[in-house]
Motif scaffolding. Structure first.
Motif, PDB file in Angstrom:
ATOM      1  N   LEU A 221       0.814  -1.215   0.000  1.00 49.39           N
ATOM      2  CA  LEU A 221       0.000   0.000   0.000  1.00 49.39           C
ATOM      3  C   LEU A 221       0.848   1.266   0.000  1.00 49.39           C
ATOM      4  O   LEU A 221       0.344   2.353  -0.285  1.00 49.39           O
ATOM      5  CB  LEU A 221      -0.912   0.016   1.225  1.00 49.39           C
ATOM      6  CG  LEU A 221      -1.935  -1.130   1.332  1.00 49.39           C
ATOM      7  CD1 LEU A 221      -2.700  -1.013   2.643  1.00 49.39           C
ATOM      8  CD2 LEU A 221      -2.890  -1.113   0.150  1.00 49.39           C
ATOM      9  N   ALA A 222       2.121   1.139   0.324  1.00 51.34           N
ATOM     10  CA  ALA A 222       2.985   2.315   0.444  1.00 51.34           C
ATOM     11  C   ALA A 222       3.723   2.587  -0.853  1.00 51.34           C
ATOM     12  O   ALA A 222       3.969   1.686  -1.657  1.00 51.34           O
ATOM     13  CB  ALA A 222       3.994   2.105   1.573  1.00 51.34           C
ATOM     14  N   GLU A 223       4.069   3.853  -1.032  1.00 51.86           N
ATOM     15  CA  GLU A 223       4.859   4.269  -2.174  1.00 51.86           C
ATOM     16  C   GLU A 223       6.252   4.686  -1.705  1.00 51.86           C
ATOM     17  O   GLU A 223       6.402   5.688  -1.025  1.00 51.86           O
ATOM     18  CB  GLU A 223       4.186   5.437  -2.897  1.00 51.86           C
ATOM     19  CG  GLU A 223       2.851   5.092  -3.538  1.00 51.86           C
ATOM     20  CD  GLU A 223       2.263   6.273  -4.278  1.00 51.86           C
ATOM     21  OE1 GLU A 223       2.987   7.279  -4.412  1.00 51.86           O
ATOM     22  OE2 GLU A 223       1.104   6.197  -4.699  1.00 51.86           O
ATOM     23  N   GLN A 224       7.257   3.875  -2.060  1.00 52.01           N
ATOM     24  CA  GLN A 224       8.616   4.234  -1.699  1.00 52.01           C
ATOM     25  C   GLN A 224       9.159   5.225  -2.721  1.00 52.01           C
ATOM     26  O   GLN A 224       9.115   4.958  -3.922  1.00 52.01           O
ATOM     27  CB  GLN A 224       9.505   2.994  -1.668  1.00 52.01           C
ATOM     28  CG  GLN A 224      10.952   3.296  -1.322  1.00 52.01           C
ATOM     29  CD  GLN A 224      11.801   2.042  -1.215  1.00 52.01           C
ATOM     30  OE1 GLN A 224      11.281   0.958  -1.012  1.00 52.01           O
ATOM     31  NE2 GLN A 224      13.107   2.188  -1.362  1.00 52.01           N
ATOM     32  N   PRO A 225       9.645   6.378  -2.269  1.00 48.38           N
ATOM     33  CA  PRO A 225      10.173   7.369  -3.213  1.00 48.38           C
ATOM     34  C   PRO A 225      11.272   6.770  -4.085  1.00 48.38           C
ATOM     35  O   PRO A 225      12.160   6.077  -3.581  1.00 48.38           O
ATOM     36  CB  PRO A 225      10.728   8.463  -2.284  1.00 48.38           C
ATOM     37  CG  PRO A 225       9.958   8.309  -1.026  1.00 48.38           C
ATOM     38  CD  PRO A 225       9.692   6.845  -0.887  1.00 48.38           C
ATOM     39  N   PRO A 226      11.242   7.019  -5.373  1.00 49.97           N
ATOM     40  CA  PRO A 226      12.237   6.434  -6.279  1.00 49.97           C
ATOM     41  C   PRO A 226      13.656   6.905  -6.010  1.00 49.97           C
ATOM     42  O   PRO A 226      14.615   6.247  -6.409  1.00 49.97           O
ATOM     43  CB  PRO A 226      11.762   6.895  -7.665  1.00 49.97           C
ATOM     44  CG  PRO A 226      10.927   8.102  -7.407  1.00 49.97           C
ATOM     45  CD  PRO A 226      10.268   7.859  -6.087  1.00 49.97           C
ATOM     46  N   THR A 227      13.792   8.041  -5.321  1.00 50.98           N
ATOM     47  CA  THR A 227      15.129   8.574  -5.040  1.00 50.98           C
ATOM     48  C   THR A 227      15.761   7.947  -3.801  1.00 50.98           C
ATOM     49  O   THR A 227      16.926   8.178  -3.512  1.00 50.98           O
ATOM     50  CB  THR A 227      15.055  10.092  -4.827  1.00 50.98           C
ATOM     51  OG1 THR A 227      14.118  10.373  -3.768  1.00 50.98           O
ATOM     52  CG2 THR A 227      14.587  10.790  -6.092  1.00 50.98           C
ATOM     53  N   SER A 228      14.996   7.140  -3.070  1.00 49.55           N
ATOM     54  CA  SER A 228      15.502   6.596  -1.819  1.00 49.55           C
ATOM     55  C   SER A 228      16.461   5.436  -2.057  1.00 49.55           C
ATOM     56  O   SER A 228      16.253   4.611  -2.940  1.00 49.55           O
ATOM     57  CB  SER A 228      14.341   6.125  -0.937  1.00 49.55           C
ATOM     58  OG  SER A 228      14.843   5.493   0.222  1.00 49.55           O
ATOM     59  N   THR A 229      17.511   5.375  -1.239  1.00 42.14           N
ATOM     60  CA  THR A 229      18.448   4.256  -1.290  1.00 42.14           C
ATOM     61  C   THR A 229      18.243   3.306  -0.121  1.00 42.14           C
ATOM     62  O   THR A 229      19.000   2.365   0.051  1.00 42.14           O
ATOM     63  CB  THR A 229      19.898   4.769  -1.266  1.00 42.14           C
ATOM     64  OG1 THR A 229      20.116   5.515  -0.052  1.00 42.14           O
ATOM     65  CG2 THR A 229      20.184   5.655  -2.461  1.00 42.14           C
TER      66      THR A 229
ATOM     67  N   LEU B  45       1.020  -0.968  15.786  1.00 35.78           N
ATOM     68  CA  LEU B  45      -0.379  -0.974  16.208  1.00 35.78           C
ATOM     69  C   LEU B  45      -1.248  -0.379  15.129  1.00 35.78           C
ATOM     70  O   LEU B  45      -2.323  -0.905  14.791  1.00 35.78           O
ATOM     71  CB  LEU B  45      -0.549  -0.200  17.514  1.00 35.78           C
ATOM     72  CG  LEU B  45      -1.992  -0.088  18.012  1.00 35.78           C
ATOM     73  CD1 LEU B  45      -2.484  -1.435  18.513  1.00 35.78           C
ATOM     74  CD2 LEU B  45      -2.092   0.967  19.098  1.00 35.78           C
ATOM     75  N   ILE B  46      -0.785   0.726  14.487  1.00 34.61           N
ATOM     76  CA  ILE B  46      -1.582   1.459  13.530  1.00 34.61           C
ATOM     77  C   ILE B  46      -0.778   1.676  12.251  1.00 34.61           C
ATOM     78  O   ILE B  46       0.422   1.948  12.301  1.00 34.61           O
ATOM     79  CB  ILE B  46      -1.999   2.838  14.089  1.00 34.61           C
ATOM     80  CG1 ILE B  46      -2.807   2.675  15.384  1.00 34.61           C
ATOM     81  CG2 ILE B  46      -2.803   3.636  13.076  1.00 34.61           C
ATOM     82  CD1 ILE B  46      -3.026   3.974  16.130  1.00 34.61           C
ATOM     83  N   TYR B  47      -1.443   1.548  11.115  1.00 38.67           N
ATOM     84  CA  TYR B  47      -0.838   1.926   9.837  1.00 38.67           C
ATOM     85  C   TYR B  47      -1.692   3.015   9.225  1.00 38.67           C
ATOM     86  O   TYR B  47      -2.899   2.855   9.034  1.00 38.67           O
ATOM     87  CB  TYR B  47      -0.748   0.732   8.899  1.00 38.67           C
ATOM     88  CG  TYR B  47      -0.211   1.087   7.515  1.00 38.67           C
ATOM     89  CD1 TYR B  47       0.939   1.850   7.371  1.00 38.67           C
ATOM     90  CD2 TYR B  47      -0.868   0.684   6.367  1.00 38.67           C
ATOM     91  CE1 TYR B  47       1.440   2.193   6.134  1.00 38.67           C
ATOM     92  CE2 TYR B  47      -0.376   1.009   5.106  1.00 38.67           C
ATOM     93  CZ  TYR B  47       0.772   1.765   4.996  1.00 38.67           C
ATOM     94  OH  TYR B  47       1.258   2.104   3.761  1.00 38.67           O
ATOM     95  N   ASN B  48      -1.051   4.143   8.891  1.00 41.36           N
ATOM     96  CA  ASN B  48      -1.736   5.257   8.252  1.00 41.36           C
ATOM     97  C   ASN B  48      -1.398   5.266   6.782  1.00 41.36           C
ATOM     98  O   ASN B  48      -0.309   5.703   6.379  1.00 41.36           O
ATOM     99  CB  ASN B  48      -1.325   6.581   8.913  1.00 41.36           C
ATOM    100  CG  ASN B  48      -2.012   7.770   8.311  1.00 41.36           C
ATOM    101  OD1 ASN B  48      -2.921   7.625   7.478  1.00 41.36           O
ATOM    102  ND2 ASN B  48      -1.600   8.957   8.701  1.00 41.36           N
ATOM    103  N   ALA B  49      -2.304   4.767   5.966  1.00 42.88           N
ATOM    104  CA  ALA B  49      -2.089   4.732   4.521  1.00 42.88           C
ATOM    105  C   ALA B  49      -2.679   5.951   3.832  1.00 42.88           C
ATOM    106  O   ALA B  49      -2.851   5.962   2.619  1.00 42.88           O
ATOM    107  CB  ALA B  49      -2.706   3.459   3.925  1.00 42.88           C
TER     108      ALA B  49
END
Length: 229
Positions: free
Chosen positions: A49-57, A223-227
């Motif tokens: 469900l998450a979007e990892q930024p393409p610039t992240s290493t 406990l919680i995921y904020n999508a």
């Protein structure tokens, strides 16, 4: 005996629902109505469900599991726990998360981790709150699941601005290299417990630190995921 104690406590008003405050003793700390309406995640990995930024290493955790959704109710509970000093909330929260994880690991056929650790916090935050909020949650989950835990395995070595002050890309950039693993964990699967996963940047910084010390897999538990819903 437990049923008798619950009945007597309800009659004299010795306990109340954690959300609505109505007199009720429940194994989960909620009355029947609030337990029904509190928003839960399905018992599977939520990483997709998450979007990892393409610039992240950063290399993120292998699995993300969380029991509850980010709603006004869960936001209120976390606020009461972290900023109002209601440490007793670690007990029902730990039980909710542990019960959810049993379903997750059973449904996906995943092997349990070798070790549970807590997401680290800065000394300043610990001092201001008076307790280590993820550490208490870790102890409760470890007790219910009967898995080993190791306090202090992760340390914050560089302060990161509060996530609500940053956009998603900046969160990942600022989190890089902010944590350090204090021991060799070669070949082990480690579960990192946090109260909340949002962008995944902090969890991924933890995974990066653990993998530098040889961790085979890293699982994120919250406990919680904020999508963003």
């Amino acid at each position: 005996m437990l049923a008798l104690i619950q009945t007597l406590a309800n009659r004299v008003g010795a306990n109340s629902c954690l959300v609505c405050g109505l007199v009720k003793v429940s194994e989960y700390g909620l009355c029947g109505d609030c337990e029904w309406v509190i928003s839960r995640w399905y018992p599977r990995c939520l990483k997709h469900l998450a979007e990892q930024p393409p610039t992240s290493t950063l290399t993120t955790a292998d699995y993300w599991f969380a029991a509850l959704r980010w709603t006004p109710i869960t936001q209120q509970l976390i606020h009461r726990y972290k900023t109002s000093g209601q440490q007793y909330l670690a007990r029902p929260m730990g039980l909710w998360l542990a019960a959810h994880l049993v379903h997750c690991y059973s449904n996906q056929g995943i092997a349990w981790p070798d070790l549970i650790i807590a997401m680290p916090t800065t000394q300043a935050t610990w001092r201001d709150r008076g307790f280590h909020h993820t550490g208490l949650l870790m102890l409760e989950v470890s007790k219910h699941l009967q898995l080993a835990n190791q306090p202090g395995l992760l340390r914050v070595i560089r302060n990161v601005p509060k996530q609500k002050q940053l956009n998603r890309v900046a969160r990942w950039q600022k989190a890089r290299g902010s944590q350090f693993c204090t021991a060799d964990v070669s070949g082990k699967t480690i579960a990192v417990i946090d109260d909340l996963i949002s962008s995944g940047a902090t969890l991924s910084a933890a995974a990066q630190a653990l993998r530098k010390q040889g961790a085979k897999q890293v699982h994120g538990w919250a406990l919680i995921y904020n999508a963003g819903d």
